[in-house]
Design a protein around this motif. Sequence first.
Motif, PDB file in Angstrom:
ATOM      1  N   ASP B 124     107.819  43.914  32.797  1.00  0.00           N
ATOM      2  CA  ASP B 124     108.077  44.020  34.233  1.00  0.00           C
ATOM      3  C   ASP B 124     107.388  45.243  34.828  1.00  0.00           C
ATOM      4  O   ASP B 124     106.844  45.189  35.923  1.00  0.00           O
ATOM      5  CB  ASP B 124     109.585  44.105  34.495  1.00  0.00           C
ATOM      6  N   TRP B 125     107.456  46.318  34.070  1.00  0.00           N
ATOM      7  CA  TRP B 125     106.797  47.537  34.534  1.00  0.00           C
ATOM      8  C   TRP B 125     105.305  47.282  34.711  1.00  0.00           C
ATOM      9  O   TRP B 125     104.733  47.557  35.761  1.00  0.00           O
ATOM     10  CB  TRP B 125     107.030  48.668  33.534  1.00  0.00           C
ATOM     11  N   GLU B 126     104.702  46.717  33.693  1.00  0.00           N
ATOM     12  CA  GLU B 126     103.268  46.434  33.768  1.00  0.00           C
ATOM     13  C   GLU B 126     102.957  45.498  34.925  1.00  0.00           C
ATOM     14  O   GLU B 126     102.012  45.721  35.703  1.00  0.00           O
ATOM     15  CB  GLU B 126     102.782  45.818  32.450  1.00  0.00           C
ATOM     16  N   ALA B 127     103.760  44.467  35.048  1.00  0.00           N
ATOM     17  CA  ALA B 127     103.528  43.483  36.107  1.00  0.00           C
ATOM     18  C   ALA B 127     103.618  44.150  37.481  1.00  0.00           C
ATOM     19  O   ALA B 127     102.821  43.859  38.381  1.00  0.00           O
ATOM     20  CB  ALA B 127     104.536  42.347  35.995  1.00  0.00           C
ATOM     21  N   GLY B 128     104.576  45.050  37.620  1.00  0.00           N
ATOM     22  CA  GLY B 128     104.736  45.742  38.894  1.00  0.00           C
ATOM     23  C   GLY B 128     103.494  46.543  39.262  1.00  0.00           C
ATOM     24  O   GLY B 128     103.060  46.543  40.417  1.00  0.00           O
ATOM     25  N   ALA B 132     101.029  45.692  42.395  1.00  0.00           N
ATOM     26  CA  ALA B 132     100.822  46.687  43.455  1.00  0.00           C
ATOM     27  C   ALA B 132      99.345  47.027  43.592  1.00  0.00           C
ATOM     28  O   ALA B 132      98.834  47.180  44.705  1.00  0.00           O
ATOM     29  CB  ALA B 132     101.641  47.946  43.145  1.00  0.00           C
ATOM     30  N   PHE B 133      98.673  47.121  42.461  1.00  0.00           N
ATOM     31  CA  PHE B 133      97.231  47.420  42.508  1.00  0.00           C
ATOM     32  C   PHE B 133      96.477  46.321  43.240  1.00  0.00           C
ATOM     33  O   PHE B 133      95.608  46.587  44.075  1.00  0.00           O
ATOM     34  CB  PHE B 133      96.693  47.581  41.085  1.00  0.00           C
ATOM     35  N   HIS B 134      96.840  45.105  42.912  1.00  0.00           N
ATOM     36  CA  HIS B 134      96.176  43.963  43.549  1.00  0.00           C
ATOM     37  C   HIS B 134      96.391  43.975  45.065  1.00  0.00           C
ATOM     38  O   HIS B 134      95.438  43.861  45.840  1.00  0.00           O
ATOM     39  CB  HIS B 134      96.712  42.660  42.957  1.00  0.00           C
ATOM     40  N   ALA B 135      97.636  44.136  45.455  1.00  0.00           N
ATOM     41  CA  ALA B 135      97.948  44.118  46.888  1.00  0.00           C
ATOM     42  C   ALA B 135      97.248  45.258  47.617  1.00  0.00           C
ATOM     43  O   ALA B 135      96.731  45.077  48.731  1.00  0.00           O
ATOM     44  CB  ALA B 135      99.460  44.209  47.087  1.00  0.00           C
ATOM     45  N   LEU B 136      97.221  46.399  46.971  1.00  0.00           N
ATOM     46  CA  LEU B 136      96.527  47.544  47.573  1.00  0.00           C
ATOM     47  C   LEU B 136      95.044  47.226  47.745  1.00  0.00           C
ATOM     48  O   LEU B 136      94.452  47.482  48.807  1.00  0.00           O
ATOM     49  CB  LEU B 136      96.713  48.783  46.694  1.00  0.00           C
ATOM     50  N   GLY B 137      94.467  46.630  46.712  1.00  0.00           N
ATOM     51  CA  GLY B 137      93.057  46.284  46.780  1.00  0.00           C
ATOM     52  C   GLY B 137      92.752  45.315  47.911  1.00  0.00           C
ATOM     53  O   GLY B 137      91.765  45.480  48.646  1.00  0.00           O
ATOM     54  N   ARG B 138      93.601  44.325  48.075  1.00  0.00           N
ATOM     55  CA  ARG B 138      93.387  43.359  49.152  1.00  0.00           C
ATOM     56  C   ARG B 138      93.401  44.041  50.514  1.00  0.00           C
ATOM     57  O   ARG B 138      92.598  43.736  51.387  1.00  0.00           O
ATOM     58  CB  ARG B 138      94.473  42.277  49.111  1.00  0.00           C
ATOM     59  N   GLU B 159      99.001  52.641  53.774  1.00  0.00           N
ATOM     60  CA  GLU B 159      99.860  53.702  53.272  1.00  0.00           C
ATOM     61  C   GLU B 159     100.994  53.132  52.422  1.00  0.00           C
ATOM     62  O   GLU B 159     101.305  53.633  51.347  1.00  0.00           O
ATOM     63  CB  GLU B 159     100.464  54.492  54.444  1.00  0.00           C
ATOM     64  N   GLU B 160     101.591  52.077  52.930  1.00  0.00           N
ATOM     65  CA  GLU B 160     102.730  51.490  52.236  1.00  0.00           C
ATOM     66  C   GLU B 160     102.307  50.910  50.885  1.00  0.00           C
ATOM     67  O   GLU B 160     102.988  51.107  49.871  1.00  0.00           O
ATOM     68  CB  GLU B 160     103.367  50.405  53.111  1.00  0.00           C
ATOM     69  N   ARG B 161     101.186  50.223  50.864  1.00  0.00           N
ATOM     70  CA  ARG B 161     100.700  49.670  49.596  1.00  0.00           C
ATOM     71  C   ARG B 161     100.363  50.780  48.613  1.00  0.00           C
ATOM     72  O   ARG B 161     100.613  50.679  47.411  1.00  0.00           O
ATOM     73  CB  ARG B 161      99.452  48.817  49.844  1.00  0.00           C
ATOM     74  N   HIS B 162      99.787  51.815  49.131  1.00  0.00           N
ATOM     75  CA  HIS B 162      99.421  52.955  48.305  1.00  0.00           C
ATOM     76  C   HIS B 162     100.673  53.588  47.692  1.00  0.00           C
ATOM     77  O   HIS B 162     100.728  53.873  46.490  1.00  0.00           O
ATOM     78  CB  HIS B 162      98.667  53.975  49.181  1.00  0.00           C
ATOM     79  N   HIS B 167     104.314  54.405  43.132  1.00  0.00           N
ATOM     80  CA  HIS B 167     105.706  54.300  42.725  1.00  0.00           C
ATOM     81  C   HIS B 167     105.843  53.400  41.495  1.00  0.00           C
ATOM     82  O   HIS B 167     106.617  53.693  40.581  1.00  0.00           O
ATOM     83  CB  HIS B 167     106.557  53.751  43.870  1.00  0.00           C
ATOM     84  N   ALA B 168     105.075  52.328  41.477  1.00  0.00           N
ATOM     85  CA  ALA B 168     105.162  51.385  40.354  1.00  0.00           C
ATOM     86  C   ALA B 168     104.808  52.065  39.034  1.00  0.00           C
ATOM     87  O   ALA B 168     105.408  51.762  37.991  1.00  0.00           O
ATOM     88  CB  ALA B 168     104.238  50.193  40.602  1.00  0.00           C
ATOM     89  N   LEU B 169     103.875  52.981  39.095  1.00  0.00           N
ATOM     90  CA  LEU B 169     103.452  53.659  37.867  1.00  0.00           C
ATOM     91  C   LEU B 169     104.607  54.382  37.189  1.00  0.00           C
ATOM     92  O   LEU B 169     104.713  54.414  35.967  1.00  0.00           O
ATOM     93  CB  LEU B 169     102.346  54.668  38.194  1.00  0.00           C
ATOM     94  N   ILE B 170     105.457  54.973  37.985  1.00  0.00           N
ATOM     95  CA  ILE B 170     106.516  55.821  37.423  1.00  0.00           C
ATOM     96  C   ILE B 170     107.888  55.166  37.498  1.00  0.00           C
ATOM     97  O   ILE B 170     108.893  55.780  37.127  1.00  0.00           O
ATOM     98  CB  ILE B 170     106.573  57.172  38.167  1.00  0.00           C
ATOM     99  N   ALA B 171     107.910  53.936  37.939  1.00  0.00           N
ATOM    100  CA  ALA B 171     109.196  53.296  38.269  1.00  0.00           C
ATOM    101  C   ALA B 171     110.175  53.251  37.102  1.00  0.00           C
ATOM    102  O   ALA B 171     111.384  53.281  37.300  1.00  0.00           O
ATOM    103  CB  ALA B 171     108.957  51.896  38.806  1.00  0.00           C
TER     104      ALA B 171
END
Lengths: 252, 252
Positions: B124-128, B132-138, B159-162, B167-171
């Motif tokens: 789940d962590w990895e998926a998150g 998030a990376f994908h959405a940010l990229g889009r 900003e929000e995607r970023h 956040h996902a990295l450290i979640a």
Amino acid sequence: MALPPKTARKAVDAKDMAGGDAAGEPATLGEAAYQRLRADIVAGVLEAGKPLRLEALRQRYGLSFSPLREALMRLQSERLVLSTALRGFSVAPLSREEIRDATETRILIECEALRRSMRVGDDDWEAGIVAAFHALGRQVERMARNSGTADPADVAALEERHRQFHHALIAHCGSPRLLDMADQLYIETQRYRLPSLVGQVAGTPPRDVTAEHQQIMDAALRRSDDAAGHLAEHYRRTAAAIEAAMAGSPPA
Amino acid sequence: MALPPKTARKAVDAKDMAGGDAAGEPATLGEAAYQRLRADIVAGVLEAGKPLRLEALRQRYGLSFSPLREALMRLQSERLVLSTALRGFSVAPLSREEIRDATETRILIECEALRRSMRVGDDDWEAGIVAAFHALGRQVERMARNSGTADPADVAALEERHRQFHHALIAHCGSPRLLDMADQLYIETQRYRLPSLVGQVAGTPPRDVTAEHQQIMDAALRRSDDAAGHLAEHYRRTAAAIEAAMAGSPPA
DNA sequence: CAACCAAGAATTTTCGAAAGAATGGCACTC
DNA sequence: GAGTGCCATTCTTTCGAAAATTCTTGGTTG
């Protein structure tokens, strides 16, 4: 060692020192409420987990809602109080997870701050540590002489000296944020530490706290890489003792 | 600007979302004041260093003193607002020392949180992170297409995607304190980041932020020890760019 | 001319009441 | 008998005015 020389201020008007002082006379009722509430929470007078009814607080402290709310808001961001949107406030509960998290976070922050202080610390930094260690030691002696004494004034003095010692170690780290975080974590852990200070915890390995402090101080003054390790060890032992105490008598 | 009509406040019916929600409808006016004030400070609408007169805020937001004071109190403990005892509040000033301290503190906190997340992170962590990376990229793509666009909605989305990516990295670090501190430092640094987001800073080495993110993500998923280093590097580059921008146009 | 003092203005802080929501109990339906 | 909606009670939240304090200004003195 005396505290910084009190520059002779115009004794006439004490009210000219307008800044929001930390320890002195609170300048506003909101500040006073904050200090008293915090003290009562840390001391356990306001029991962990219990709701904080505004009407009750109003009577207890003789204040109106506004300053109380202000203080509670502040305490909330310091993790001493919880609040839910339209359901009011409550004293943050104590738990094993919390003491662990607080301890490990404190180690992270203070070890870094200690390393930085060691890198740039000058004679004043060293003197501050030595002075604080000495004063702490004297207070310990005094209390050991009248052993068994649980004079609240002595306990308070001990806590204050202890705080000053640990603060002196990291005082020159150069980061206001690290210092603030350390202060805050000190308060948080104090909540856990105080109960175990009064009654000696049975079943824990006997501990010479003064020796631990000395070890930290010596390593720090030597600028040894061991200093941070000793500090971490010191905090982990305290946490272990507290957890042992909590296991022994889980709070109602 | 018309006076606020006394609209009946809507009762949030869903009792499962009882907590003081972060992003959703603010349940109380105090919460609303906090969100709006914070947004205006971060966006620079309320200029750094300027005093915050209560009467002015009262008119601007159509609120009474109580919720405003509450919000200001909260913002004060988040370092966005300064206050002096009987002299009111002001927007915390911006300075080179502050951005440095905030950045280094953030690195300390987030690198530790990242390491812990890497230790225990599951699928789940990895998926998150990947999500998030994908959405940010889009979002980056979209804005690159209509290049030059300074649509505030797009900037806000970016900003929000970023935020979500970092956040996902450290979640999964397991420490509520580290997560809170990271959130807070994110906001603080956002104040500095936002101005430099809009106008590209001249004279700074060209930067592929997406590549930096990818590098961090890849290392994190690989559970490589390099991840924290890449993260730190990422933040230091941002800080350097901001400092360069500040040197170029020191805010009035 | 600088320093000083006092009165007035501006601003923050505090209060107590009023309004808005949550909680718990009770009658009522199905 | 269990579920449901309504009402009273309790509590939090908000308001606007009053009290307390700081800031400003203008005049005065050494």
